[in-house]
Design an enzyme around this catalytic site. Structure first.
Site, short mmCIF file in Angstrom:
data_model
loop_
_atom_site.label_atom_id
_atom_site.label_comp_id
_atom_site.label_asym_id
_atom_site.label_seq_id
_atom_site.Cartn_x
_atom_site.Cartn_y
_atom_site.Cartn_z
N GLU B 310 0.85 -1.20 0.00
CA GLU B 310 0.00 0.00 0.00
C GLU B 310 0.88 1.24 0.00
O GLU B 310 0.60 2.21 0.71
CB GLU B 310 -0.92 0.03 1.22
N CYS B 409 -11.05 2.88 5.69
CA CYS B 409 -10.41 4.14 6.10
C CYS B 409 -10.75 5.28 5.13
O CYS B 409 -10.83 6.44 5.54
CB CYS B 409 -8.90 3.96 6.19
#
Lengths: 646, 646
Positions: B310, B409
């Protein structure tokens, strides 16, 4: 039943003494075969066979130990091919000692495996999906058949027959047998080899059973998972597509999943179709072939773009830098291609076989014979791990060949392919003799009971001139079928110096006559440098070209062309020249021409700039492309197959 | 100490009633905030707070349950920003009830977390590297500060002060404290917010401690791993680069690892540098900024190309189709950019902030406000999973926005950014007022004790004409600093209708004078369509251009341009026209022009063809590009930002 179907001419009949493959075989004998043996020893794979009795069992991470025997099998197969044409007393002694240990490791019921009897006796045959016992069996059978052919000695063949009998007694549709089949196909094609060698029909029937049972419901992999207390959802690969078991094989329409599994399986299907005359399997083979070669194959004959499943993704998906294109998969494609030809004689299969051998397979081995690629990308950048820094895939040697892998399936695979190249060179069907791969060799044939030799002289693949001289004690009638490769649109044929009109059928120039000793037939294949265009659906290389000459795909390397190869543009008008470089890698033909390097001035470091404010410089330089299979044999640097064009 | 450093003008002082952001904020209030709350409820995140007492604890897969509280924190923060400008009794009642539950969940020592007290009491503070307690704390603190600012009510702020005190008592360099710091940074910037709101220096010191301790040896993550019976080698991410803890921060030179962690951390460093005047941290901030924005940033302001971590890979690595470029990372970059400006006033930071907000952040939300992207690729193909069929990453909504994520998120992050856009619009340093983001609004200011308003009227980002009208009861001396965006090279300024000579300093047109009520200053930014060229080291888009107009990056979608966008070429000579389409998404400016579609005739299905045997057709068509942030709001189809050029 096909009685006069085409068959390969065995490699013992093909003497290769000079030229391209003689040199590759010399390196294989002198470097590759010994290097692999040392690694088999170092990692415990040799000792494991005797460890069965002594219980001194070396043990790697178990998931790979389960596949150990396949490495031994492929190494023995390569040794056998090498011994068949190049006897070597020392090498044979090593192989014989190993065969003795294998015999000692065989269980009373014929079962043969270095992992389960000692390390997990209860695990035997409990996870065909993942645990590779049948895959190992397949490679050991192939090794045994090859060893018998090479040496005439039956010991290893008998060992593997006992194992095959054990498997046959365990699996099948009959009452009391397990209805299992391998998660990793391979044994299917091996069983057909065993059938051909022994004449024992049970082996062919077993191969056919494995093909027919695959993907049937209730699903065997579900059933065995349940016995282990697992469910289908626990399967790490998420889908049985991974192992081509998501549907009954005869219903499948696309190449799917792990690409080595797929191509070994498809080769086995073709074998069974050939031996049984099963039209449905022939049609299945043609359908899968069409899908794979027309929608899912790289230009270098590699297949399987994805690292995550080591396999296929979807039609026209051809990432370059992140291509997996495993060495084993290109080799397996070549195996399948040859079988497709014998099933359905047409040069288009051999065209693909040649593409896969000369490019995506051969690139798996270093020029010096001791380094290996697992993945064969179409573009590379030094220090760049295409999967991110996080994948752990670097051991696959994406940019530099390495001397071994954690899962070392590729090294003995490329070794056995090189050692057996003679077997891919000719086919025969009755009185028709097919020349498939052109290279310098002499083949001995039997046509209708008469002996015949053909001396082939050529510098192929560097030159398209191929001359055959007939050797025969008496005049002999046969039809010579010379493959006109798909890359060649300009060819001519001379017979004893006189130009011949060429009759081409299914990709072969056919010359049928009564041949006499000394008759000379010459095929001249024009080998211009070609720009290859990708299919319009291949988004990753749209607007780019690859360079090809003869069967070879070329690439640019930083060593010859400097860095930032993405900025190199080959104008569509640029003249491209082939030039033989006698110094490079012992002599190779390179491609040269004028190219553009299009980039902004080096002092501009902005990440993004507006064209309206910027002059982009285009400078010309003389580029040099080398055969793709030779990339990464010099200092590390960038490499690209597909190049921008204008 | 800097006493007159620039600070943002709080969003309560910026009234946004029409124009681009008024509409985005309306959708956020009416759709996004309620949609997220429903998901928080459905997934147990709301109930978890009262479950602490009742022990009726909902439980997802635990690794994600550990991050639940951050989602609540960000949602409360977004609600607070919305309430600050748009009071809503019902919404406030929901928030207040939640705050009551949070209060009830607080442990006697101030500790606050919905996972550990009930589900793993012994696990508390035992794995800072992975378990996110401090990350959660940071988001809850940000929520509390925002809620206090919006409502003036102290309850949540006091709860989080108690938690911050608990953290301060637990961690630090002092004897008896744990020398830990968060694996996922976020609390650093939150503690500076808390310090600013409360004036309590300890919170700033704690933030500074977390920054100074990070990456020191002996390594805290090693030590806590040892206590858990693990080693560094057991860390799944393999390297502490993943969490920017591979070296002491002050020694770091490159943006590394997980990109959201990185940008939150860097924002916190800039905050601490600003509040402490620490020159070394200023220089560190500049160094990391330079590396990230000059070597590791996508053209849409997204960062972090790799799915596997990520995050960041290496300089100039910009894959398009497989780009991760997480919505949260672009948002975090915008946060950091604003802080860099306040630390080191220069428009180049705000240029990046604007780029990240309008493109790589805003693309994370659907036009209707209820769909979210996690990844923001630069090219997309329908049905293509860029990680192969095997990654499970499809839930990140790579081609279609989805209504929630397993790890959600991004949704509350884009929601809080939109709700707080007013806070990014102006900055002030003494008597200098900076106009940062242009959009229709009215800002109320205090300059040297006098009240002042500026009514900004504009259709930005569709039009570059921006007019400010001064509202002031008496004449007032101040310097108005109007940002000249980096994308604009042709601008003019008029004051009460008269053209002004423009003095530009660090990217701002400065107009210093005594202003009177009704004074009107107009900035006219030419907004031609620009072709963006990539840096010569970006191999993935070499030879391609992106289209930009004003702050917006554009893309082609299949809905407007048909399939196979890889074959579309924008000639370098093509005239590109901006056109306002009042029907499309409520009115947007599109880019149109003549493009080429270069592809072979459709009936040719060969995968590879020789150019020498093939005519490649080039047809012209009128293409249409839409703003990137609006992609994937119509029927699924291809999308490309970077386009072939000639």
């Amino acid at each position: 039943m096909k009685t006069e179907s085409a068959r390969a001419i065995p490699l013992r009949q093909v003497a290769i003494e000079r030229g391209f493959w003689a040199e590759r075989q010399r390196v294989n004998r002198e470097r590759t075969i010994p290097a692999i043996y040392r690694k088999l020893e170092e990692t415990g794979r040799i000792k494991a066979w005797s460890g069965i009795r002594t219980h001194e069992m070396p043990r790697e991470r178990s998931v790979v130990h389960m596949f150990w025997d396949s490495d031994t099998g492929k190494w023995l197969e390569s040794v056998a091919y090498s011994l068949a044409t190049h006897p070597d007393v020392e090498l044979k002694a090593i192989a014989d000692e190993l065969i003795g240990a294998i015999e000692g490791a065989q269980q009373d019921d014929g079962y043969l495996n270095t992992y389960f009897p000692v390390l997990d006796p209860a695990g035997k045959w409990t996870n065909l999906r993942d645990w590779h016992e049948l895959y190992n069996a397949g490679h050991l059978i192939e090794g045994a058949v090859a060893y018998f052919q090479a040496t005439g000695e039956r010991k290893l063949l008998d060992i593997l027959r006992r194992f095959a009998d054990c498997i046959d007694a365990t699996f099948g549709a009959e009452e009391g047998k397990l209805r299992g089949y391998p998660g990793h196909p391979e044994i299917e094609l091996a069983l057909v080899k065993l059938y051909r060698k022994t004449g024992e029909r049970r082996y062919l029937d077993l191969a056919r059973y494995f093909i027919d049972e695959r993907g049937q419901t209730p699903h065997y992999f579900d059933q065995e998972a349940e016995k282990r207390g697992e469910t289908r959802e626990d399967f790490w690969a998420q889908t049985y597509r991974y192992c081509q078991a998501h549907a009954p094989l005869r219903e499948q329409t696309e190449a799917n999943g792990h690409s080595v599994r797929a191509c070994y399986l498809y080769a086995g299907i073709a074998d069974v179709a050939l031996e049984t005359g099963d039209e449905e399997l022939l049609n299945l083979s043609r359908r899968l072939w069409e899908d794979l070669t027309q929608r899912q194959m790289y230009v270098h004959g590699g297949v399987g773009p994805s690292h995550s499943n080591e396999g296929f993704t979807f039609a026209y998906d051809m990432p370059t830098e992140t291509a997996y294109a495993e060495t084993c998969a290109a080799i397996a494609l070549a195996f399948w291609a040859q079988r497709m030809f014998h099933l359905d004689p047409d040069s288009r299969y051999i065209d693909i076989m040649e593409r896969a051998i000369y490019n995506g397979s051969l690139s798996g081995l270093s020029h010096d014979g001791a380094g290996f690629f697992y993945a064969n990308p179409l573009a590379a950048y030094p220090g760049v791990n295409p999967m991110g820094r996080w994948s752990g895939i670097l051991e696959s040697g994406h940019f530099r060949r390495v001397d071994w892998f954690f899962c070392p399936c590729c090294p003995p695979n490329i070794s056995r392919m090189i050692a057996s190249i003679g077997e891919y060179s000719y086919s025969q069907s009755g009185r028709r003799v097919y020349a498939q791969l052109y290279h310098d060799n002499t083949v001995s044939l039997d046509v209708g009971g008469s002996s015949l030799s053909l001396r082939q002289v050529t510098e192929y693949p560097w030159d398209g001139r191929v001359a055959f001289t007939v050797g025969s004690e008496q005049p002999i009638q046969f039809e010579f079928a010379l493959r006109i490769p798909d890359w060649c649109s300009d060819y001519k044929l001379t017979l004893n110096g006189a130009r011949q009109a060429v009759s081409v059928e299914k990709g072969y120039a056919l010359v049928s006559r009564e041949w006499s000793d000394g008759d000379k037939i010459e095929l001249i294949l024009a080998m211009p440098v070609e720009r290859v265009l990708p299919h319009r659906e291949i988004r990753q290389v749209a607007g780019q070209v690859a360079l090809q000459r003869g069967p070879l795909i070329y690439c640019l390397e930083e060593a010859d062309n400097g860095p930032r190869l993405a900025n190199v543009c080959i104008p569509s008008t640029a003249e491209l020249q082939a030039a033989f470089d006698g110094e490079l890698f012992g002599g190779v033909t390179v491609i040269e021409g004028e190219a553009l390097r299009i980039e902004p001035s080096p002092d501009n470091s902005a990440l993004y700039r507006f064209h309206s404010r910027e002059q982009v410089a285009a400078s010309t330089f003389r580029f040099r492309a080398i055969p793709y299979y030779l990339w990464a044999n010099r200092e590390p640097g960038e490499m690209r197959v597909w190049l921008r064009s204008s």
